[in-house]
Scaffold this active site. Structure first.
Site, PDB file in Angstrom:
ATOM      1  N   HIS A   1      -9.054   9.652   2.414  1.00 30.82           N
ATOM      2  CA  HIS A   1      -8.602   8.346   1.685  1.00 30.82           C
ATOM      3  C   HIS A   1      -8.665   8.923   0.389  1.00 30.82           C
ATOM      4  O   HIS A   1      -9.759   9.550  -0.040  1.00 30.82           O
ATOM      5  CB  HIS A   1      -9.437   7.050   1.869  1.00 30.82           C
ATOM      6  CG  HIS A   1      -8.937   5.750   1.515  1.00 30.82           C
ATOM      7  ND1 HIS A   1      -8.785   5.660   0.126  1.00 30.82           N
ATOM      8  CD2 HIS A   1      -8.240   4.984   2.002  1.00 30.82           C
ATOM      9  CE1 HIS A   1      -8.138   4.704   0.034  1.00 30.82           C
ATOM     10  NE2 HIS A   1      -8.057   4.005   1.185  1.00 30.82           N
TER      11      HIS A   1
ATOM     12  N   HIS B   1     -11.541   9.461   6.234  1.00 28.65           N
ATOM     13  CA  HIS B   1     -11.369   7.813   6.255  1.00 28.65           C
ATOM     14  C   HIS B   1     -10.791   7.706   7.667  1.00 28.65           C
ATOM     15  O   HIS B   1     -11.235   6.622   8.312  1.00 28.65           O
ATOM     16  CB  HIS B   1     -10.192   7.606   5.127  1.00 28.65           C
ATOM     17  CG  HIS B   1      -9.989   6.149   5.339  1.00 28.65           C
ATOM     18  ND1 HIS B   1     -10.918   5.273   5.202  1.00 28.65           N
ATOM     19  CD2 HIS B   1      -8.796   5.507   5.509  1.00 28.65           C
ATOM     20  CE1 HIS B   1     -10.361   4.008   5.316  1.00 28.65           C
ATOM     21  NE2 HIS B   1      -8.905   4.140   5.523  1.00 28.65           N
TER      22      HIS B   1
ATOM     23  N   ARG C   1      -0.955   8.967   1.692  1.00 26.19           N
ATOM     24  CA  ARG C   1      -2.415   9.360   1.224  1.00 26.19           C
ATOM     25  C   ARG C   1      -2.648  10.834   1.275  1.00 26.19           C
ATOM     26  O   ARG C   1      -3.351  11.243   0.473  1.00 26.19           O
ATOM     27  CB  ARG C   1      -3.294   8.872   2.637  1.00 26.19           C
ATOM     28  CG  ARG C   1      -3.565   7.345   2.239  1.00 26.19           C
ATOM     29  CD  ARG C   1      -4.633   7.105   3.371  1.00 26.19           C
ATOM     30  NE  ARG C   1      -4.561   5.516   3.100  1.00 26.19           N
ATOM     31  CZ  ARG C   1      -5.090   4.507   4.035  1.00 26.19           C
ATOM     32  NH1 ARG C   1      -5.634   4.970   5.067  1.00 26.19           N
ATOM     33  NH2 ARG C   1      -5.281   3.593   3.736  1.00 26.19           N
TER      34      ARG C   1
ATOM     35  N   ARG D   1      -1.313   9.017   8.990  1.00 23.33           N
ATOM     36  CA  ARG D   1      -1.274   7.722   9.494  1.00 23.33           C
ATOM     37  C   ARG D   1      -0.993   6.550   8.097  1.00 23.33           C
ATOM     38  O   ARG D   1      -1.391   6.980   6.822  1.00 23.33           O
ATOM     39  CB  ARG D   1      -2.858   6.981   9.686  1.00 23.33           C
ATOM     40  CG  ARG D   1      -2.613   5.459   9.941  1.00 23.33           C
ATOM     41  CD  ARG D   1      -3.971   4.896  10.519  1.00 23.33           C
ATOM     42  NE  ARG D   1      -5.000   5.005   9.693  1.00 23.33           N
ATOM     43  CZ  ARG D   1      -5.353   4.155   8.848  1.00 23.33           C
ATOM     44  NH1 ARG D   1      -4.799   2.853   8.680  1.00 23.33           N
ATOM     45  NH2 ARG D   1      -6.514   4.215   8.062  1.00 23.33           N
TER      46      ARG D   1
ATOM     47  N   GLU E   1       0.904  -1.215  -0.049  1.00 22.10           N
ATOM     48  CA  GLU E   1      -0.171   0.044  -0.071  1.00 22.10           C
ATOM     49  C   GLU E   1       1.013   1.242   0.020  1.00 22.10           C
ATOM     50  O   GLU E   1       2.045   0.991   0.164  1.00 22.10           O
ATOM     51  CB  GLU E   1      -0.906   0.158   1.175  1.00 22.10           C
ATOM     52  CG  GLU E   1      -2.041  -1.116   1.095  1.00 22.10           C
ATOM     53  CD  GLU E   1      -3.013  -1.218   2.196  1.00 22.10           C
ATOM     54  OE1 GLU E   1      -2.636  -0.389   3.187  1.00 22.10           O
ATOM     55  OE2 GLU E   1      -4.066  -1.578   2.222  1.00 22.10           O
TER      56      GLU E   1
HETATM   57  P1  FAD Z   1     -14.276   0.633  15.878  1.00 24.38           P
HETATM   58  O1  FAD Z   1     -13.996  -0.665  15.250  1.00 24.38           O
HETATM   59  O2  FAD Z   1     -14.647   1.761  14.834  1.00 24.38           O
HETATM   60  O3  FAD Z   1     -15.248   0.332  17.066  1.00 24.38           O
HETATM   61  C1  FAD Z   1     -15.932   1.146  17.626  1.00 24.38           C
HETATM   62  C2  FAD Z   1     -16.859   0.626  18.715  1.00 24.38           C
HETATM   63  O4  FAD Z   1     -17.131   1.463  19.558  1.00 24.38           O
HETATM   64  C3  FAD Z   1     -18.044   0.055  18.129  1.00 24.38           C
HETATM   65  O5  FAD Z   1     -18.354  -1.145  18.696  1.00 24.38           O
HETATM   66  C4  FAD Z   1     -19.185   1.165  18.454  1.00 24.38           C
HETATM   67  O6  FAD Z   1     -20.331   0.672  18.641  1.00 24.38           O
HETATM   68  C5  FAD Z   1     -18.723   1.573  19.836  1.00 24.38           C
HETATM   69  N1  FAD Z   1     -19.167   2.724  20.220  1.00 24.38           N
HETATM   70  C6  FAD Z   1     -19.015   3.929  19.558  1.00 24.38           C
HETATM   71  N2  FAD Z   1     -19.834   4.900  20.214  1.00 24.38           N
HETATM   72  C7  FAD Z   1     -20.280   4.347  21.239  1.00 24.38           C
HETATM   73  C8  FAD Z   1     -21.024   4.957  22.206  1.00 24.38           C
HETATM   74  N3  FAD Z   1     -21.398   6.077  22.549  1.00 24.38           N
HETATM   75  N4  FAD Z   1     -21.443   3.883  23.296  1.00 24.38           N
HETATM   76  C9  FAD Z   1     -21.306   2.393  23.093  1.00 24.38           C
HETATM   77  N5  FAD Z   1     -20.458   1.911  22.324  1.00 24.38           N
HETATM   78  C10 FAD Z   1     -20.055   3.091  21.262  1.00 24.38           C
HETATM   79  N6  FAD Z   1      -7.239   0.212   9.039  1.00 24.38           N
HETATM   80  C11 FAD Z   1      -6.134  -0.729   8.673  1.00 24.38           C
HETATM   81  O7  FAD Z   1      -5.244  -0.771   9.714  1.00 24.38           O
HETATM   82  N7  FAD Z   1      -6.279  -1.361   7.566  1.00 24.38           N
HETATM   83  C12 FAD Z   1      -7.223  -1.323   6.705  1.00 24.38           C
HETATM   84  O8  FAD Z   1      -7.381  -2.129   6.025  1.00 24.38           O
HETATM   85  C13 FAD Z   1      -8.387  -0.371   7.012  1.00 24.38           C
HETATM   86  N8  FAD Z   1      -9.440  -0.190   6.173  1.00 24.38           N
HETATM   87  C14 FAD Z   1     -10.501   0.483   6.751  1.00 24.38           C
HETATM   88  C15 FAD Z   1     -11.456   0.568   5.567  1.00 24.38           C
HETATM   89  C16 FAD Z   1     -12.588   1.487   6.023  1.00 24.38           C
HETATM   90  C17 FAD Z   1     -13.782   1.528   4.985  1.00 24.38           C
HETATM   91  C18 FAD Z   1     -12.524   2.181   7.225  1.00 24.38           C
HETATM   92  C19 FAD Z   1     -13.810   3.024   7.464  1.00 24.38           C
HETATM   93  C20 FAD Z   1     -11.380   2.210   8.106  1.00 24.38           C
HETATM   94  C21 FAD Z   1     -10.386   1.238   7.453  1.00 24.38           C
HETATM   95  N9  FAD Z   1      -9.241   1.187   8.550  1.00 24.38           N
HETATM   96  C22 FAD Z   1      -8.243   0.145   8.179  1.00 24.38           C
HETATM   97  C23 FAD Z   1      -9.177   1.860   9.593  1.00 24.38           C
HETATM   98  C24 FAD Z   1      -9.475   0.800  10.787  1.00 24.38           C
HETATM   99  O9  FAD Z   1     -10.656  -0.100  10.551  1.00 24.38           O
HETATM  100  C25 FAD Z   1     -10.236   1.312  12.297  1.00 24.38           C
HETATM  101  O10 FAD Z   1      -9.175   2.525  12.462  1.00 24.38           O
HETATM  102  C26 FAD Z   1     -10.218   0.563  13.312  1.00 24.38           C
HETATM  103  O11 FAD Z   1     -10.992  -0.557  12.960  1.00 24.38           O
HETATM  104  C27 FAD Z   1     -10.765   1.156  14.463  1.00 24.38           C
HETATM  105  O12 FAD Z   1     -10.930   0.244  15.360  1.00 24.38           O
HETATM  106  P2  FAD Z   1     -11.571   0.445  16.730  1.00 24.38           P
HETATM  107  O13 FAD Z   1     -11.430  -0.593  17.918  1.00 24.38           O
HETATM  108  O14 FAD Z   1     -10.835   1.487  17.468  1.00 24.38           O
HETATM  109  O15 FAD Z   1     -13.085   1.136  16.701  1.00 24.38           O
HETATM  110  C1  SIN Z   2      -7.445   0.648   2.444  1.00 26.43           C
HETATM  111  O1  SIN Z   2      -7.637  -0.690   2.204  1.00 26.43           O
HETATM  112  O2  SIN Z   2      -7.136   1.221   1.494  1.00 26.43           O
HETATM  113  C2  SIN Z   2      -7.548   1.069   3.838  1.00 26.43           C
HETATM  114  C3  SIN Z   2      -6.485   0.731   4.490  1.00 26.43           C
HETATM  115  C4  SIN Z   2      -6.122   1.557   5.646  1.00 26.43           C
HETATM  116  O3  SIN Z   2      -7.110   2.445   5.942  1.00 26.43           O
HETATM  117  O4  SIN Z   2      -5.123   1.385   6.581  1.00 26.43           O
END
Ligand code: FAD
Ligand code: SIN
Length: 530
Positions: free
Chosen positions: A239, A348, A287, A383, A115
């Site tokens: 993104h 993103h 990015r 990032r 990437e």
């Molecule tokens: P999340 O997985 O967002 O979980 C948040 C949790 O908090 C959820 O369960 C939600 O319900 C809960 N929550 C929120 N507010 C409240 C509230 N008020 N009360 C109770 N619960 C609450 N990163 C990578 O490293 N590789 C990738 O390939 C990648 N691809 C991505 C593709 C997309 C489309 C997106 C949007 C992001 C991508 N990212 C990627 C970024 C990555 O997915 C996120 O940064 C990461 O998953 C965040 O995880 P987290 O556990 O911090 O939060």
């Molecule tokens: C992607 O698959 O392009 C997202 C990867 C990331 O957000 O880290």
């Protein structure tokens, strides 16, 4: 009605990669409650496409991954944190393999894709739907663990701090959270000796975002209101390649498409344009560089989108590597094996957030945080792709290990004040929420987007001030709903982003302002103190 109280050893707010990693580590010894807004799979984790970065190839080194992370982060990263996370990546991947995540393989090794910003192939993945597989494996393990209680459909409203104790002792100690049961409409007090915020990012503060509906910065806003510092909120990642489609507004086309050879083309000239912006790295520049290049082409040529084209590669290769994207686009009448995909940049990832140390500790006793809601020092001003799931695994575990190590020092929560609903009624004007939600997201996109100016930021700040009075008034008079909780948090995050952006008098990484186009010789965090 009396507020129902639910007491656990540790409360985790969020059931994504960060929250569930912490829960699985803590459950070795403690009883853990995991609360999630909406369904347990509603966060960004399940939406991740590209994969997880880790040094696994013999030709790759930790030093290279560290350097790539800091180049992308424009020097704002904390080297200590970058080393801490990157050196733990191979072990994090090994644990996911043990949990049954079916990563793609090549012979006896894991297949590594590439990437933007990475000098090596180092992204482990499950085709183009890595997050779904990771979320499913973590959830399966958590559901099977008798020490973990999972409660979806609970929107946390506020952290319970010293101020909510029946006899306020003046400390900012956190004892859990008040949360709304989305089905019954009742507010409960979920108390614990330690609380971990793992509530994800604030992407939905922008009109166009790849993030799921619930990414409204609730964790960041709650921590800020409780008294924790927040840093680098101006560093919002856009993104480069979100699908441009009139009905489907937030479908990501993974960076791995460019990693495997996808080209960006100006639909008007029919030519690749990245050489004009970054001759060496082209489509695989970090990015911020690629998103700004697309934004500039769109503005210069008056386009609606640019093209991302991988149709020069064999159709079977494209179908095999990107099955989810291929199928989704086909359903919309776009065949990526035969022609280009129209794409635009979209918000993103939230690089800034709640300030934490290497053990996931925030400023407030009893409160930890992990994942996208934090500022750990890993990402700096931008990032590096696929470093964020990694951050969730490393800090989810670090926070849990710190709690386990210090458990003897965590006191039981005291008597807590009831949630006071004596002065509120049901809203008769839901339209206020809808209107304000739309307004915030629109001015944030137009005034606080990829290219900024002080004047636009001041316009946004002015609107935030006006909306603040209106939303707080509404919050004070009507019973809470998830929409209202989110609206209040969105505005809080918008304010933190704009205030941070106004304080940075330089352009660095994701913060690019026409009024201060230079980069200072010394990189400084923008730290906001409540
Ligand atoms: P999340 O997985 O967002 O979980 C948040 C949790 O908090 C959820 O369960 C939600 O319900 C809960 N929550 C929120 N507010 C409240 C509230 N008020 N009360 C109770 N619960 C609450 N990163 C990578 O490293 N590789 C990738 O390939 C990648 N691809 C991505 C593709 C997309 C489309 C997106 C949007 C992001 C991508 N990212 C990627 C970024 C990555 O997915 C996120 O940064 C990461 O998953 C965040 O995880 P987290 O556990 O911090 O939060
Ligand atoms: C992607 O698959 O392009 C997202 C990867 C990331 O957000 O880290």
């Amino acid at each position: 009605m009396a507020t129902a109280r639910h007491d656990y050893d540790v409360l985790i707010i969020g059931s994504g990669a960060a929250g569930l990693t912490a829960a699985l580590t803590l459950a070795q010894r403690l009883h853990v409650l995991v609360l999630a807004k909406g369904p347990l799979t509603g966060g960004s984790t399940a939406w991740a496409q590209g994969g997880i970065a880790a040094v696994l190839d013999a030709g790759d080194t930790f030093e290279d991954h560290i350097r790539d992370t800091m180049v992308a982060g424009a020097g704002l990263n904390k080297r200590e944190t970058v080393e801490f996370v990157i050196e733990r990546a191979p072990a994090a991947i090994a644990r996911l393999v043990e949990l049954g995540v079916p990563f793609n393989t090549e012979g006896a090794s894991l297949h590594l894709t590439r990437e933007g910003g990475h000098s090596h192939r180092r992204i482990v993945h499950v085709a183009d739907a890595t997050g779904q597989a990771v979320q499913a494996a973590l959830l399966k393990a958590a559901e099977a663990n008798p020490n973990i209680t999972l409660l979806p459909g609970r929107s946390c409203i506020e952290l319970i701090t010293g101020r909510n104790e029946e006899r306020y002792c003046g400390s900012g100690r956190v004892w859990g959270a008040y949360a709304l049961d989305e089905a019954s409409g009742e507010v409960g007090a979920y108390t614990a000796r330690a609380t971990i915020l793992a509530a994800g990012g604030a992407g939905r503060v922008y009109q166009f975002s790849t993030a799921p509906r619930g990414a409204t910065g609730d964790g960041i806003a709650m921590a800020w209101r409780a008294g924790a510092r927040v840093a680098n909120m101006e560093m919002m990642q856009f993104h480069p390649t979100c699908l441009y489609h009139l009905e489907v507004k937030n479908f990501l086309v993974t960076e791995a498409v460019r990693g495997e050879g996808g080209r960006l083309i100006n639909p008007r000239t029919g030519k690749r344009f990245m050489a004009f912006y970054d001759r060496e790295r082209m489509e695989l520049a970090p990015r911020d560089v690629v998103a700004r290049a697309i934004d500039s082409e769109i503005k210069r040529f008056g386009l609606d989108y640019v093209h991302l084209d991988i149709s020069h590669l064999p159709a079977a290769f494209v179908r095999e590597h990107f099955p989810t994207i291929h199928a989704k686009l086909l359903g919309l009448g776009i065949d990526m094996t035969a022609g280009p995909i129209p794409v635009v940049p979209a918000q993103h990832y939230t690089c800034g957030g709640i300030v934490i140390d290497l053990a996931g500790r925030t400023d407030l006793p009893g409160l930890y945080a992990a994942g996208e809601c934090t500022e750990s020092g890993l990402h700096g001003a931008n990032r590096l792709a696929s470093n964020s799931l990694l951050e969730c695994f490393v800090f989810g575990e670090a926070a849990a290990r710190d709690i386990l190590a210090r458990w003897d020092r965590f006191e039981a929560p005291p008597a807590i004040r009831e949630w006071d609903e004596s002065r509120v009624t049901d809203s008769d004007e839901e339209v206020v929420i809808k209107q304000n939600w739309t307004e915030i997201r629109r001015f944030m996109w137009n005034y606080v987007g990829i290219v900024r100016t002080t004047k636009r930021l001041e316009r946004a700040a002015h609107r935030i001030t006006m909306l603040h009075a209106e939303i707080e008034d509404y919050y004070g008079h009507f019973r809470v709903t998830t929409d209202l909780i989110e609206l209040r948090n969105l505005l809080q995050c918008a304010d933190l982003i704009v205030q941070s952006a106004l304080r940075r008098h330089e352009s660095r990484g994701l913060h690019y302002t026409l009024d201060y186009p230079h980069t200072d010789s010394v990189a400084r965090d923008t730290v906001l103190v409540p």
